[in-house]
Enzyme design. Sequence first.
Site, short mmCIF file in Angstrom:
data_model
loop_
_atom_site.label_atom_id
_atom_site.label_comp_id
_atom_site.label_asym_id
_atom_site.label_seq_id
_atom_site.Cartn_x
_atom_site.Cartn_y
_atom_site.Cartn_z
CD GLU A 1 -3.08 -1.21 2.06
OE1 GLU A 1 -3.01 -0.44 3.03
OE2 GLU A 1 -4.03 -1.98 1.84
CD GLU B 1 -4.12 -6.23 2.82
OE1 GLU B 1 -2.88 -6.20 2.69
OE2 GLU B 1 -4.76 -5.43 3.55
#
Length: 635
Positions: A244, A340
Amino acid sequence: MSFSGLPRLRFAPTTGLMALTLGLMACQPVTVPGSGGGEHTQPASAVGVLLTTGDQSRLLSTESSAHFSRDGGETYPTVTVDTTRTDQQMDGVGAALTDASAWLIQNKLSADARTSLLRDLFGTAGAGLDGLRLPMGASDFALTHYSYDDVPAGQTDPTLAHFSVEHDRAYILPVAQQARQINPGLKFMASPWSAPGWMKTTDSLIKGKLKPENYPVYAQYFRRFIEAYAQAGVPIDPVTVQNEPHAEPDNYPGMRVEAGEAAAFIRDHLGPTLRQAGLNTKIIGWDHNWDEWTYPLELLQDAGASRDLDGTAFHCYGGDVDAQSQVHDTFPGKNLYFTECSGGYWADNFADNLKWNTQNLLIGAPRNWAKTVLLWNLALDGNHGPHTGGCGDCRGVVTIHQDTGKVDRNVEYYVLAQYGRAVRPGAYRVSSATYNADAGTLQSVAFRNPDGSKALIVLNTASSPLTFKVKENGSSFYTTLPAASVATYTWTGMGSDAPAPTAPPLDAYTRIEAENYSAVQGIQTESSSDEGGGRDVGHTDGGDYLAFQRVDFGTGKGKGVDFRLASGAQGGTLELHLDAPDGPLLASVTAPGTGGWQTWKTLRADLQEASTGIQKVYAVFRDGGLNFNWFQFRR
């Protein structure tokens, strides 16, 4: 129950209607008259049915088998499977072995309970997971915040003298090792949440950026981690550059990395470092949400970085899954991964969760080119942890109750198992098109396994049961799927009246591309930068092989073989055998290191044994260390 939406069919009085009505009561085949009015009676290929329903009355339930018969042309809603139209090769489904997950599994279960859980997660009789994502250091789901090279504030360690994975030896590596014993084909992906604090602008694991002067040492940090895990028996298949990269959380590790910065790090440091170390670990970019799909485009547009990038990865927390196809369509030679998505107690309706996860992840991600479908925490406790910052109400694939050791399977477990029990690593996604159904009510994805068997996953999003047929090569079977439910249909062969087509032979005296194999053990394919592009075979170990089912030697006047090979390590030996991996030796070539995994050389070998006609040929890697693009016999 209304039949007003069903087509008109010919039924014998009461018999046909009763057959249809009974079929609607369960996920099982419906006997439907043929176009000539008589029921099909010819032999049929059996179809296995695995069912999970939104009302939880059936959870991975093995239902009555369906059977293929000649299709009668009825205009039912139809899912047509076409195995001649193949797309990406799959690695599989899985979840993240976070620090929290591993700690719970290793410390809150007895040895027998731990073994039982891991078999249930990684065995094909359970969820059949084939992938684990490993945080490189702490995430929010960790007992403490740590990296593999922590030093006191204000100090640095540019030689990585303090680097150590000792923290992971307590419980992360033991769980990973045991999982791999249960599933030897298990693939591990690693993702960092932050570089060590001393490398960053904040001098902390929290927030900040990697200082440009620390790019070289951070690349060595990756190398040291990959080598340490390999020595522990946990080989890292790909790494992502940063989890991220557009998130800077204020209470757990994170690091901001822009696309240009990621490209420079990959191009000038990480890629060269891994190559020079002789490591085959792939590099994956982005590893963040669907809604910023322009970031991976910018990353892949950098030619230097793109050379070392296997592809890009996505999370589910923003945007839509079809963003993956935006990236694929622009860079079709690069792989895509889904890495994810977390369940949570903010969404506790089983049926809704089953539909969303199946529609967007299990079906949506592969239909939009993902090779993997990986969820977030493999296991959490009844209090949604342990965690240090971050999500306070996330749900694991399973829940381990710390006080009792009881394990609960959550909806995410059943979603993954609908794939994991039926689809094997190396399977190809194949075409599955839906006709004559209300928009969105039937959604599907299909796969062809390495052994030729097929798996079709179908979701019914409607609030009532749906009867439909599945068609392949002129044969079909009828089935009814309950409301808000998912079924996996598995079969071999081509249907009762459709014999498998015979593939045309490969001409021994023209180039035979490595990716044209008919069977395989152990290898992977990857995009090739060699002349002509396409894909090559890599990540080879001793004993791996490819089988080419039909190679035409004609009258047998061959004199030798040319091989197209590359090696970024010390090289290796490739052999060609007839009939079996240990059959008569046709030719053998030992290649040196070529200076890179995409630095190609053509090597020649003499023919050890003549062959005529159409034969089965095995390419056998004796000691690994090679990438293989093509071979060709010389007259």
